[in-house]
Design an enzyme around this catalytic site. Structure first.
Site, PDB file in Angstrom:
ATOM      1  CE1 TYR A 119      -3.199  -2.867   0.333  1.00 35.88           C
ATOM      2  CE2 TYR A 119      -3.737  -2.128   2.536  1.00 35.88           C
ATOM      3  CZ  TYR A 119      -3.953  -2.983   1.471  1.00 35.88           C
ATOM      4  OH  TYR A 119      -4.935  -3.934   1.577  1.00 35.88           O
ATOM      5  CE  LYS A 166       2.125 -18.318   1.119  1.00 34.00           C
ATOM      6  NZ  LYS A 166       1.408 -19.506   1.632  1.00 34.00           N
ATOM      7  CG  ASP A 199      -1.043 -19.734   3.790  1.00 36.10           C
ATOM      8  OD1 ASP A 199      -0.205 -19.465   4.688  1.00 36.10           O
ATOM      9  OD2 ASP A 199      -0.779 -20.486   2.841  1.00 36.10           O
ATOM     10  CG  ASP A 223      -6.584  -3.723   5.044  1.00 35.74           C
ATOM     11  OD1 ASP A 223      -7.451  -3.499   5.907  1.00 35.74           O
ATOM     12  OD2 ASP A 223      -6.683  -3.354   3.863  1.00 35.74           O
ATOM     13  CG  ASP A 227     -11.563  -5.581   7.843  1.00 38.46           C
ATOM     14  OD1 ASP A 227     -11.049  -4.813   8.671  1.00 38.46           O
ATOM     15  OD2 ASP A 227     -12.214  -5.178   6.864  1.00 38.46           O
TER      16      ASP A 227
END
Ligand code: NAI
Ligand code: MG
Length: 327
Positions: A119, A166, A199, A223, A227
């Site tokens: 981002y 990751k 994951d 992010d 959520d």
């Protein structure tokens, strides 16, 4: 006097901020409030969604309380985060009684890097084949966020920090993140560490969320996981957040201006109140923060003064008033 910038913004932002200031007034704090305009209405009136004066008020404050903006949210809150250099985004995942929480015993913190990763401004471009995005990981920014997470754990009685990445696929960017994570972990021998792939973490958040204490991760992963965490503890009306920098901090509910219920006085003030509670802790007012938390828990448990999103029929003011009475 502690200088608090207050930016109510649009829609229910104004309603929940006003209810929150009213509750804070009961706590006898040494606060001086300076109000700033921002958001859709402000843009209509002044031509700017985030006027210079508001930005100055925010930058010169010890802490900033932000309600919500509407369609101009990106021009307001994203810009505030950048201009105030708020590198850490904190999302507590905590179960409260009488809510739609999927588990009744969660209490962990997600610490998300707020300035880089995927981002960043102008990180994307079109190519002949389609489009391409850059993922930026700098040692400086990642050291800062990982240090923050370990300090947070140490100062808040948490015994474990989980690094999420990751690195098996993103060998260079997340390889570096993982390396820095364990370098910094060595400075905190009393805190346990573990690292998971993002994951797997997404799954563990569903299968064994009770085991997390502090999660630290890069921007995009943070992010998404935050959520997911919000989903674990039910409803936008309950989820606070903090954005922390070296010279300032901003506290805001995760929800937006909610045009569907704005003006009716029925928004749940809890997310904003919990954001204010995070601000109190940031300012070292832990006792008053505990008091506020207890009052919120009491009102939620009693279930007499709940807003519509929690299955009740109270107004914003009635719920806030009940919390005030319990302080
Ligand atoms: P939203 O969070 O405003 O609303 C989503 C749903 O949740 C609505 O049904 C709303 O009524 C409900 N809701 C949210 N907060 C609530 C509360 N405190 N009590 C009871 N119900 C609540 O998100 P939405 O609808 O996607 O966006 C509306 C506007 O808000 C848009 O203009 C968007 O750009 C802006 N927005 C601003 C944000 C910010 O300022 N940080 C964040 C998210 C959206
Ligand atoms: Mg998000």
């Amino acid at each position: 006097m502690v200088k608090i910038a207050v930016i109510p913004g649009d829609g229910i932002g104004k309603e929940v901020v006003s209810a929150t200031i009213d509750v804070l007034d009961t706590l006898n704090l040494n606060f001086e409030y300076e109000y700033g305009e921002a958001g859709d209405e402000c843009k209509e009136k002044t031509g700017e969604a985030l006027p210079k004066e508001t930005l100055e008020i925010a930058k010169n404050s010890d802490a900033c309380l932000f309600g919500a903006a509407g369609e101009t949210a990106a021009d307001v809150i994203v810009r505030l985060r950048q201009e105030m250099k708020l590198f850490a985004n904190l999302r507590p995942i905590k179960s409260y009684p009488n809510t739609n929480a999927l588990f009744d015993n969660l209490d962990f913190m997600i610490v998300r890097e707020n300035t880089e990763g995927l981002y960043i401004a102008d990180s994307e471009e079109y190519t002949d084949e389609g489009a391409i995005a850059k993922r930026i990981i700098t040692r400086e920014a990642e050291e800062k966020i990982i240090n923050y997470a370990f300090d947070y754990a140490k100062n808040n009685g948490k015994s474990k920090v989980t690094g999420v990445h990751k690195a098996n696929v993103l060998k260079k960017t997340d390889g570096l993140f993982k390396k820095i994570f364990y370098e910094i972990a060595e400075k905190y021998p009393s805190i346990d560490t573990e690292d998971f792939y993002v994951d797997a973490t997404a799954m563990y958040l569903i299968t064994r969320p009770q085991e997390f204490e502090v999660i630290v991760t890069t921007n995009l992963f943070g992010d998404i996981l935050s959520d997911e965490g919000a989903g674990l503890v039910g409803g936008l009306g309950l989820i606070p957040s903090a954005n922390i920098g070296e010279n300032g901090a901003l506290f805001e509910p995760v929800h937006g201006s909610a045009p569907d219920i704005a003006g009716k006085g029925i928004a749940n003030p809890t997310a904003m109140l919990l954001s204010a509670e995070m601000m109190l802790r940031y300012l070292g007012e832990n006792e008053k923060a505990d008091k506020l938390d207890k009052a919120i828990i009491t009102v939620l448990s009693e279930g007499t003064y709940l807003t519509g999103d929690l299955g009740g029929s109270s107004t914003t003011k009635e719920m806030a008033e009940a919390i005030k009475k319990n302080l």
